[in-house]
Design an enzyme around this catalytic site. Structure first.
Site, PDB file in Angstrom:
ATOM      1  N   CYS A   2      34.515  21.861  78.434  1.00  0.00           N
ATOM      2  CA  CYS A   2      35.374  23.487  78.900  1.00  0.00           C
ATOM      3  C   CYS A   2      35.959  23.831  77.982  1.00  0.00           C
ATOM      4  CB  CYS A   2      36.702  22.501  79.683  1.00  0.00           C
ATOM      5  SG  CYS A   2      36.598  21.630  80.751  1.00  0.00           S
ATOM      6  N   ARG A  27      30.370  25.515  74.931  1.00  0.00           N
ATOM      7  CA  ARG A  27      30.553  24.991  74.826  1.00  0.00           C
ATOM      8  C   ARG A  27      30.225  23.564  75.684  1.00  0.00           C
ATOM      9  NH1 ARG A  27      35.696  23.818  71.844  1.00  0.00           N
ATOM     10  NH2 ARG A  27      36.453  22.856  73.211  1.00  0.00           N
ATOM     11  N   TRP A  75      33.575  22.006  82.612  1.00  0.00           N
ATOM     12  CA  TRP A  75      32.348  20.874  82.705  1.00  0.00           C
ATOM     13  C   TRP A  75      32.791  20.001  83.591  1.00  0.00           C
ATOM     14  CZ3 TRP A  75      31.547  15.347  81.553  1.00  0.00           C
ATOM     15  CH2 TRP A  75      29.843  15.805  81.297  1.00  0.00           C
ATOM     16  N   ASN A 101      41.882  21.756  80.258  1.00  0.00           N
ATOM     17  CA  ASN A 101      40.106  20.585  79.277  1.00  0.00           C
ATOM     18  C   ASN A 101      40.918  19.646  79.636  1.00  0.00           C
ATOM     19  OD1 ASN A 101      37.985  19.577  77.617  1.00  0.00           O
ATOM     20  ND2 ASN A 101      38.618  21.569  75.682  1.00  0.00           N
ATOM     21  N   GLY A 102      39.986  18.099  79.385  1.00  0.00           N
ATOM     22  CA  GLY A 102      40.785  16.861  79.367  1.00  0.00           C
ATOM     23  C   GLY A 102      40.663  16.058  80.695  1.00  0.00           C
ATOM     24  N   GLU A 488      16.221  11.647  65.172  1.00  0.00           N
ATOM     25  CA  GLU A 488      16.665  13.095  65.362  1.00  0.00           C
ATOM     26  C   GLU A 488      15.903  14.271  66.143  1.00  0.00           C
ATOM     27  OE1 GLU A 488      19.395  16.213  65.458  1.00  0.00           O
ATOM     28  OE2 GLU A 488      19.217  14.145  65.488  1.00  0.00           O
ATOM     29  N   LYS A 492      16.515  16.255  69.402  1.00  0.00           N
ATOM     30  CA  LYS A 492      16.410  18.046  69.927  1.00  0.00           C
ATOM     31  C   LYS A 492      15.367  18.012  70.769  1.00  0.00           C
ATOM     32  CE  LYS A 492      19.567  18.815  67.774  1.00  0.00           C
ATOM     33  NZ  LYS A 492      19.844  18.073  67.708  1.00  0.00           N
ATOM     34  N   GLU A 495      17.064  16.729  74.151  1.00  0.00           N
ATOM     35  CA  GLU A 495      18.125  17.863  74.258  1.00  0.00           C
ATOM     36  C   GLU A 495      17.781  19.560  75.153  1.00  0.00           C
ATOM     37  OE1 GLU A 495      22.083  16.933  71.477  1.00  0.00           O
ATOM     38  OE2 GLU A 495      19.658  18.255  70.791  1.00  0.00           O
ATOM     39  N   HIS A 511       5.990  -3.384  69.080  1.00  0.00           N
ATOM     40  CA  HIS A 511       6.734  -4.016  70.436  1.00  0.00           C
ATOM     41  C   HIS A 511       7.303  -3.334  70.925  1.00  0.00           C
ATOM     42  CE1 HIS A 511       7.272  -7.268  66.467  1.00  0.00           C
ATOM     43  NE2 HIS A 511       7.046  -5.733  65.094  1.00  0.00           N
ATOM     44  N   LYS A 610      29.455  20.965  73.547  1.00  0.00           N
ATOM     45  CA  LYS A 610      28.998  20.817  72.205  1.00  0.00           C
ATOM     46  C   LYS A 610      29.657  20.535  71.633  1.00  0.00           C
ATOM     47  CE  LYS A 610      28.121  22.941  67.594  1.00  0.00           C
ATOM     48  NZ  LYS A 610      25.776  22.123  67.880  1.00  0.00           N
TER      49      LYS A 610
END
Length: 615
Positions: A2, A27, A75, A101-102, A488, A492, A495, A511, A610
């Site tokens: 948000c 964000r 969001w 926001n929250g 990582e 990426k 995402e 395995h 973000k």
């Protein structure tokens, strides 16, 4: 998550708020809205979709005048993304307007009580409950808005950053914070409110960052008043001079912020070690560590807590710290650490890592560790952020603003800081010699140039991306220091391109993951000449025998892997300890190009934010 933007002053509020919302798009959000007030008529426009959709709608729906305005990018948490659930929200009387926001965790019980008192609700949000709670407190107690906000917030549980105004008091905005970031810009007869300073940087470089459980009353023509929400005590506000500049938060000719930030890494790494690293003298200057070196030297163990990409940086740090300092290290997801009832003592050091410095789970880990008596050291990028303030000491990465949701330069600058910390501790403990220290520092000074060399293979990586842009799955393999890089790289790709990707230690392939390998499966293997190179070569041969497509990241001059792999990406030679700073670069470029070719929104991938400031 948000984005909050508000303005009260002498300017037209609409362009300030809309531009601010665009600055906060990084964000992550699914809807947007704006409320404007000219002292007579309150106008509101909101919509599911992007800020550009809001602009188009507002132009058609409402007059755009007024010197008081608040805007929001949402969001979704409580209630699906739609026009009704978008912020801002009115109170039942239509007098109070809020952005939030929250998460208000006890909103259901509050909502039930308000319904008994005759309040009705049009949305599914916890925010509409909050604005009506404030109205109920205000009217039942005959209170001014500021006092009503304070009393109401003492009844809620959860996290919030809010801005609220009363249309009967057009010269006043009340803001408050708990767990979600909130910055206040101070101008001449004007105030700005935002989730970070980027929306108002061209108007003022003076800002106040509210602490948790603080509220502020912003009145035109009057000094700002900051109070504690719990006990109403006055707080002397600390006005910071912002170091941010407008150029840092613009694309600068790049197609996307992510690409810009990938290419900023040579300078960002240099900025991170500048003033700290003196290779010729074999010295590392880090005041945050020097002032508390006894804590590090005598620590029974080092705990590292982080989330997402920062957690991967922590995994790299685990290898570096244990190798160089011989101090035991444990790396935890902050989201699990806070609920695991972990064993923590006064002899532990907790290193927390966060780009934004506002990650809710990481902040909770700090609180838990401090309660147990551990020493907390914060590594973050945003000056004045909550983690920077809540830690006992820390170090900034100096990466500059990172706008793209998928972290790139945050990762490499975090590894840079953590490597300097490990080297400094190793020198203090005597676990490396002065000669070794100087060798490492000389190698570190060369990293920016080697990253620059990696960036020069961009077109080659783009070609490889074109061959695999339609792949439904992808495996990433690495060993030792480069196992976290494999994680990582996979993160990426998933995402920003929405391709399912997983990272594994190369030895774990047999395995389970080897069952997935066929001629449709691209496998990215980080195969530097260190870290059991021969065994990685064996893993590659096993993939090849099952017709998997191999994309190998190797050091320049490699011939063994080059003969086996379908595609080879060469990176400059570097010591194993620092290799993650180099090997991650082509993986960032590969993900970026695949996402662009698939038509994905690279800077604002779906469902992601973000800064994760709520659980």
């Amino acid at each position: 998550m948000c984005g909050i933007v508000g303005y009260i002053g002498y300017r037209e509020a609409y362009p300030v708020v809309i531009k601010g919302l665009k600055r906060l798009e990084y964000r992550g959000y699914d809807s947007a809205g704006i409320a404007l007030y000219d002292g007579e008529e309150l106008r509101l426009s909101k919509t599911q979709g992007k800020v550009s959709d809001l602009e188009n709608r507002a132009l058609k729906e409402i007059p755009l005048g007024g010197t008081l305005g608040i805007g929001h990018t949402r969001w979704a948490t409580h209630g699906e993304p739609n026009d009704v659930n978008s912020h801002p929200h009115y109170s039942n009387s239509g007098e109070l307007v809020i952005i939030h926001n929250g998460i208000i965790e006890n909103y259901e019980s509050l909502k039930a009580e308000l319904k008994k008192r005759g309040y009705t609700f049009t949305s599914d949000t916890d925010t509409e409950v909050l604005v009506n709670l404030i109205e109920d407190v205000k009217k039942s107690g005959g209170l001014k808005l500021g006092k009503a906000v304070q009393v109401a917030l003492n009844q809620v549980h959860g996290a919030y950053a809010i801005a609220v105004f009363d249309k009967t008091k057009p010269n006043e905005v009340v803001v408050a914070k708990l767990g979600s970031p909130l910055a206040i810009g101070i101008g001449e007869d004007e105030f700005f409110v935002a989730s970070d300073a980027s929306p108002f940087i061209e108007y003022t470089n003076n800002a106040i960052y509210l602490e948790d459980e603080e509220m502020a009353i912003l009145r035109r023509g009057k000094e700002i008043k900051v109070r504690k929400i719990k006990d109403d005590s006055l707080v002397a506000p600390y006005v910071q001079e912002l170091q941010l500049n407008l150029e840092q938060i613009e694309k600068g000719g790049y197609e996307h912020f992510m690409l810009k930030e990938i290419y900023e890494q040579p300078q960002a790494i240099k900025d991170t070690y500048r003033g700290r690293l003196r290779a010729d003298d074999g010295i590392i200057k880090m005041a945050g560590m020097e002032d508390h070196m006894e804590k590090f030297v005598h620590a029974d163990r080092i705990l590292i807590a982080a989330c997402g990409t920062s957690w991967h940086a922590g995994l790299v740090a685990e290898y570096i710290f244990e190798d160089l300092t011989r101090t035991p290290v444990e790396v935890e997801y902050a989201s699990e650490f806070r609920y695991r009832n972990p064993v923590i003592t006064e002899k532990d050091v907790l290193i927390v890592i966060s780009q934004s410095g506002e990650t809710a789970d990481t902040l909770a880990a700090i609180k838990l560790a401090r309660e147990k008596g551990a020493f907390v050291f914060g590594v973050c990028n945003v000056v004045g952020s909550s983690i920077a303030r809540e830690s006992h000491a820390g170090a900034y990465t100096h990466a500059g603003p990172e706008i793209g949701v998928a972290s790139t330069k945050a990762f490499t600058t975090q590894i840079t800081v953590l490597t300097l910390m490990a080297l400094k501790l190793a020198a203090a403990k005597g676990t490396i010699s002065r000669t070794e220290l100087q060798r490492y520092l000389t190698e570190m000074e060369a990293v920016p140039d080697k990253v620059e060399q990696c960036l020069q293979i961009n077109e080659h990586v783009k070609y490889i991306a074109s061959l695999y842009q339609e792949a439904p799955n992808c495996l990433y393999l690495g060993r030792g220091y480069n196992f976290p890089v494999a994680l990582e790289g996979a993160l990426k790709l998933k995402e920003i391109s929405y391709i399912h990707a997983e990272g594994y230690p190369a030895a774990e392939m047999k395995h389970g993951p080897i069952a997935l390998i066929d001629e449709q499966m691209p496998v990215v293997v980080i195969a530097t000449r260190y870290g059991h190179y021969e065994k990685v070569v064996s893993n590659i041969q096993e993939i090849k025998s099952r017709k998997g497509k191999i994309i190998a990241v190797v050091m320049e001059g490699d011939t063994t892997v080059s003969e086996i792999a379908d595609h080879v990406i060469e990176v400059p030679e570097i010591t194993e300890t620092l290799s993650p700073l180099i090997t991650t670069i082509p993986l960032q470029l590969l993900s970026y190009h695949i996402a662009v070719m698939r038509g994905c929104n690279v800077d604002q991938p779906r469902n992601l934010a973000k800064s994760v400031t709520v659980e």
